[in-house]
Design a protein around this motif. Sequence first.
Motif, PDB file in Angstrom:
ATOM      1  N   ARG A   1      -4.575  -4.851   7.332  1.00  0.00           N
ATOM      2  CA  ARG A   1      -4.628  -5.591   6.076  1.00  0.00           C
ATOM      3  C   ARG A   1      -5.077  -4.678   4.945  1.00  0.00           C
ATOM      4  O   ARG A   1      -4.572  -4.735   3.844  1.00  0.00           O
ATOM      5  N   ALA A   2      -6.074  -3.812   5.280  1.00  0.00           N
ATOM      6  CA  ALA A   2      -6.537  -2.899   4.239  1.00  0.00           C
ATOM      7  C   ALA A   2      -5.393  -1.995   3.795  1.00  0.00           C
ATOM      8  O   ALA A   2      -5.186  -1.777   2.619  1.00  0.00           O
ATOM      9  N   LYS A   3      -4.629  -1.549   4.793  1.00  0.00           N
ATOM     10  CA  LYS A   3      -3.529  -0.641   4.478  1.00  0.00           C
ATOM     11  C   LYS A   3      -2.477  -1.353   3.643  1.00  0.00           C
ATOM     12  O   LYS A   3      -1.970  -0.833   2.675  1.00  0.00           O
ATOM     13  N   SER A   4      -2.181  -2.596   4.010  1.00  0.00           N
ATOM     14  CA  SER A   4      -1.155  -3.345   3.301  1.00  0.00           C
ATOM     15  C   SER A   4      -1.555  -3.568   1.852  1.00  0.00           C
ATOM     16  O   SER A   4      -0.720  -3.581   0.972  1.00  0.00           O
ATOM     17  N   ALA A   5      -2.864  -3.757   1.645  1.00  0.00           N
ATOM     18  CA  ALA A   5      -3.314  -4.064   0.297  1.00  0.00           C
ATOM     19  C   ALA A   5      -3.298  -2.832  -0.605  1.00  0.00           C
ATOM     20  O   ALA A   5      -3.246  -2.948  -1.804  1.00  0.00           O
ATOM     21  N   SER A   6      -3.365  -1.640  -0.005  1.00  0.00           N
ATOM     22  CA  SER A   6      -3.428  -0.443  -0.830  1.00  0.00           C
ATOM     23  C   SER A   6      -2.079  -0.178  -1.486  1.00  0.00           C
ATOM     24  O   SER A   6      -1.044  -0.597  -0.996  1.00  0.00           O
TER      25      SER A   6
ATOM     26  N   ASN B   1      14.177   0.984   7.590  1.00  0.00           N
ATOM     27  CA  ASN B   1      13.991   2.420   7.767  1.00  0.00           C
ATOM     28  C   ASN B   1      14.743   3.124   6.644  1.00  0.00           C
ATOM     29  O   ASN B   1      15.910   3.451   6.767  1.00  0.00           O
ATOM     30  N   LEU B   2      14.030   3.285   5.521  1.00  0.00           N
ATOM     31  CA  LEU B   2      14.680   3.874   4.345  1.00  0.00           C
ATOM     32  C   LEU B   2      13.900   5.105   3.884  1.00  0.00           C
ATOM     33  O   LEU B   2      13.232   5.724   4.695  1.00  0.00           O
ATOM     34  N   GLY B   3      13.977   5.430   2.621  1.00  0.00           N
ATOM     35  CA  GLY B   3      13.269   6.594   2.096  1.00  0.00           C
ATOM     36  C   GLY B   3      14.130   7.838   2.103  1.00  0.00           C
ATOM     37  O   GLY B   3      15.281   7.814   2.541  1.00  0.00           O
ATOM     38  N   THR B   4      13.556   8.921   1.615  1.00  0.00           N
ATOM     39  CA  THR B   4      14.346  10.156   1.530  1.00  0.00           C
ATOM     40  C   THR B   4      14.567  10.772   2.903  1.00  0.00           C
ATOM     41  O   THR B   4      15.552  11.442   3.139  1.00  0.00           O
TER      42      THR B   4
ATOM     43  N   PRO C   1       5.150   6.571   4.394  1.00  0.00           N
ATOM     44  CA  PRO C   1       6.145   5.880   5.231  1.00  0.00           C
ATOM     45  C   PRO C   1       6.048   4.372   5.164  1.00  0.00           C
ATOM     46  O   PRO C   1       7.051   3.675   5.299  1.00  0.00           O
ATOM     47  N   GLU C   2       4.814   3.825   4.950  1.00  0.00           N
ATOM     48  CA  GLU C   2       4.698   2.362   4.941  1.00  0.00           C
ATOM     49  C   GLU C   2       5.449   1.721   3.784  1.00  0.00           C
ATOM     50  O   GLU C   2       5.680   0.529   3.776  1.00  0.00           O
ATOM     51  N   ARG C   3       5.817   2.565   2.785  1.00  0.00           N
ATOM     52  CA  ARG C   3       6.623   2.020   1.684  1.00  0.00           C
ATOM     53  C   ARG C   3       8.072   1.848   2.117  1.00  0.00           C
ATOM     54  O   ARG C   3       8.818   1.075   1.511  1.00  0.00           O
ATOM     55  N   TRP C   4       8.481   2.597   3.143  1.00  0.00           N
ATOM     56  CA  TRP C   4       9.908   2.665   3.456  1.00  0.00           C
ATOM     57  C   TRP C   4      10.271   2.230   4.868  1.00  0.00           C
ATOM     58  O   TRP C   4      11.440   2.019   5.177  1.00  0.00           O
TER      59      TRP C   4
END
Lengths: 180, 288
Positions: free
Chosen positions: B132-137, B180-183, B144-147
């Motif tokens: 949850r802490a990670k998701s909130a940041s 699974n996206l990103g550069t 990687p969590e963005r993509w």
Amino acid sequence: MLLARGGLPDAFDELVRRHQVRVLRVAARRLARRELAADVAQNAFLDVYRALPRYQPRGKFQAYLFRAVVNQCRMTERAARSEGRFRAPLSPAALEVAAQPVSSPDSSAEARILARERERDLERAVGRLSEKLRDVVSLRYAGELGYDEIAETLGLPVGTVKRRLFDAVEKLRQILEEPS
Amino acid sequence: MSAPRARTVSAELLAAYVDGDVTPSQASAVARAIEESPDLRRRADELRRITATLSSPIAELESVDVAASVRAATAAIDRQRAEQARAPRVPWLRRWSLLGLTATAALAVGLLVVRPARHSGDGPADEAAGLRAKSASTAPASAPERWAGIGVYRVTEGGPPQRLGERISRDDGLLFTYTNLGTRPFAYLMIFAVDGSGQVRWFYPAYQEAGTNPSSIAIQANANVPLAEVVRHPFAAGPAAFQALFSRRPLRVEEVESWLARRPAPNGAPPWPETYRQIVMTSVEAPR
């Protein structure tokens, strides 16, 4: 399928992309008329889509999908039988298929012509099989389904599926051996 | 000698042999008969050619893509359904039901964000807190969590799939999607859960036979890709941590299990380079 039913965007699209190659092949082999395959495939997917709200994951999805394909093939054939006076226009996708040249990985023109001849002969031979035999032979070889999956798709015992399949292959051999 | 043996091979048995549907003893008998009879060999070869041609791709169809036309047609069906659904409704009733749904959704989101982790100690519940802490940041664009990430859905009898919530029943089937996206998208994925008894339950890859050591599944670069199977596991009651490992090389089940056996820190990075770990927490209800 369940995700598509739950309204997940793109889930049904992904399902179409995943299965379309085999659906197209089954339709082409089953009808022995490849130019109709795209229309049959599209209609089969739409049948599945329309039935989404009622879909229950009781058996394998493949069987569910290919049942729709076989049903569409039967309907197309019935329509084609009454085509003596009337022939429905082909859709743009079907016209695109019909217009494409047959290509083969073999670069030799002669081999390409022979392969094409063999293909056409086999297609004509498949067209002479009964509907029941065409069902199993197309699902097995073009659809790459196992005996039990074919049995589930067609609502038949596995033993009947095998008998029909082996009967179909032997009949094809006999037809192809007939003097032209 | 050869003729009688060839005669014992019926057309059906020969077709079954070519299709690979014979017992080992039948297979060796047919193979012997084929060796001895040129006519039988010719028939077998012809059957093989027929089945190979039937199995081969149809060149004209390989480039046909019906997805776009199906998409257009399904959109038309959806519009039609929406119009049909709108027609018989009383406008004020519909407005109120929409307001009700919005309020419920807002309340649910509020609960998820505000609710503190109930458990303490070295267990999956702490992993939830970490998640949850990670998701909130606000992760940087390259994180990687963005993509990359998975979606977990529970499937109940007769109902539509629902996103995994705070609780699941032991009998619920589970479905997964991944993004699974990103550069530099990842190439492989594993999904498993650690339940209240500490058991590791595998979803992808399937790990059903002891002695096998399957590896991560290959994934594509795309968003919301559904993994088709509904999977059920006999989870122990209590907290359950669903975990995804996105990696650039395939990982083996045994190496992951031995890492888990060392009880890695809940928010600890996996020991493999360029591997992203995601944890999704829930609680399995005790059977009644």
